[in-house]
Design a protein around this motif. Structure first.
Motif: not given
Length: 396
Positions: A59-61, A99-101, A118-121, A139-141
């Motif tokens: 996971d890249v921030g 990708i964290e965005t 994607v990792n959506d915070i 997939a998307v978190a």
């Protein structure tokens, strides 16, 4: 529970728990060992410390989510994306890249450049982001968050009275808010839910994080795989009085507990140790029936609150929740008259009663049955009233 395919990596009850290693290309990120601005150094770190130690996902921030820093714009995130892409291209190990965005245009550019998920915070605060993920079938978190790109994780700042009504907002606790925040703006078929641990706003307390962790199984009621990001978080290290640097042991203990309670992805800076903690949690997780044709699935439920979440998702009467969980009590030191009265009350409530050889009994039954039994306290007195009051069940 639906499983998710993340670029060929299965995530969900039908698959082993996955470990997500963290790489930051943001100079303001708080945990130095994972921060890089040189693609070559970053790639070596990924190959050796993340993938090489067992990470399934990288996971890249692009920026720190710390509330003390200003939020980057999409343009500023895009300016940092080149470093992330060069790192991906320079890495030899095999993993799913995330990708964290919070921005759809950043997610789209990253996916175009070779990222897998994607990792959506920000909890789909950008409504175009889940659309991008659905169009690409990735997939998307989704982390619990208000519908505000600048306030990720600050679920209490959601205008709940407007969204859910004044009565709901008045009675809702923090876990209710997190649960509803995950539901708002919808879920894609490949969404992984994240309950947002870690003090994302000034209003969020350590005890709220701890309560959400105690009740982690409730989030399984959403029917989606679950990601937890608890590595070295304050709600854990404050239990032992350790600094961030010395908080590994508490993180690992909680990791095993999280997996046992149903987490499917664990996000961490400490991959090697977390892989071991995940293996322990998986080994001692509850065995549940699942499969067949028609499919029969035993739901992972230990409290009425957990059962209510599943009942809501499945569209059935929530009253079934109190029938889904059993309790058992041992009662000791009662006289014959009290024992006889208790046996009669238990029979009337549908609670099982078995006398013991030492002048006591065992009571067993559903939460609903015990609720009915304890309601008799108001018409009882003495020892019987005391016993009935203590069989009033809790469990959120």
């Amino acid at each position: 529970m639906d499983s998710v395919d993340a670029a060929g990596l299965g995530i969900g009850d039908d698959h082993p728990p996955r470990v997500m290693g963290v790489l930051n290309v943001s100079e303001e990120s708080p945990y130095d060992p994972s921060v890089f601005d040189d693609p070559g150094e970053a790639a070596a770190y990924v190959d050796e410390e993340l993938i090489g130690e067992g990470a399934d996902v990288v996971d890249v921030g692009l920026e720190s989510a710390n509330k003390r820093f200003d939020v980057l714009t999409a343009e500023q995130e895009l300016a940092r994306l080149d470093t992330a892409v060069e790192t991906l291209e320079s890495t030899s190990g095999d993993a799913v890249w995330s990708i964290e965005t919070r921005y759809a245009e950043v997610a789209e550019a990253a996916l175009d450049a070779g990222f897998d998920m994607v990792n959506d915070i920000a909890g789909f605060a950008d409504p175009a982001l889940p659309e991008v993920c659905e169009a690409r079938d990735v997939a998307v978190a989704k982390m619990a968050s208000p519908p505000d790109l600048e306030r990720p994780g600050a679920v209490e700042e959601t205008p709940w009275a407007e969204r859910k009504g004044a009565a709901w907002a008045e009675r809702a606790d923090y876990v209710d808010m997190v649960y509803e925040a995950l539901k708002q703006n919808g879920l894609t078929e490949k969404t992984i839910v994240d309950p947002a641990f870690g003090g994302w706003s000034e209003a969020q307390t350590i005890e709220q994080d701890r309560d959400a962790f105690r009740r982690l199984r409730e989030f399984r009621g959403l029917g989606r795989p679950m990601l937890v990001s608890i590595n070295r978080k304050n709600f854990l290290r404050s239990l032992t009085g350790r600094s961030t640097a010395d908080a590994l042991a508490s993180s690992l203990a909680a990791t095993s507990m999280a997996v046992e309670r149903g987490a499917h992805v664990v996000r961490t800076h400490d991959v090697r140790e977390t892989v071991d903690a995940v293996a322990v949690g998986r080994e001692f997780a509850r065995d549940r029936a699942r499969g067949g044709d028609p499919v029969v699935e035993e739901l992972d439920v230990t409290t009425p609150a957990e059962a209510r979440r599943h009942a809501e998702r499945l569209g059935v009467d929530a009253a079934i929740a109190a029938e889904s969980v059993a309790r058992i009590y041992a009662v000791d030191g009662v006289d014959d008259d009290t024992a006889a009265a208790l046996a009669a009350a238990a029979a009337d409530a549908g609670v099982g009663y078995a006398p013991t050889t030492g002048g006591g009994c065992v009571l067993a039954g559903s939460v609903a049955a015990f609720e009915q039994l304890s309601a008799g306290e108001r018409d009882a007195d003495g020892a019987l009233a005391s016993i009935l009051s203590r069989t009033r069940t809790s469990g959120y």
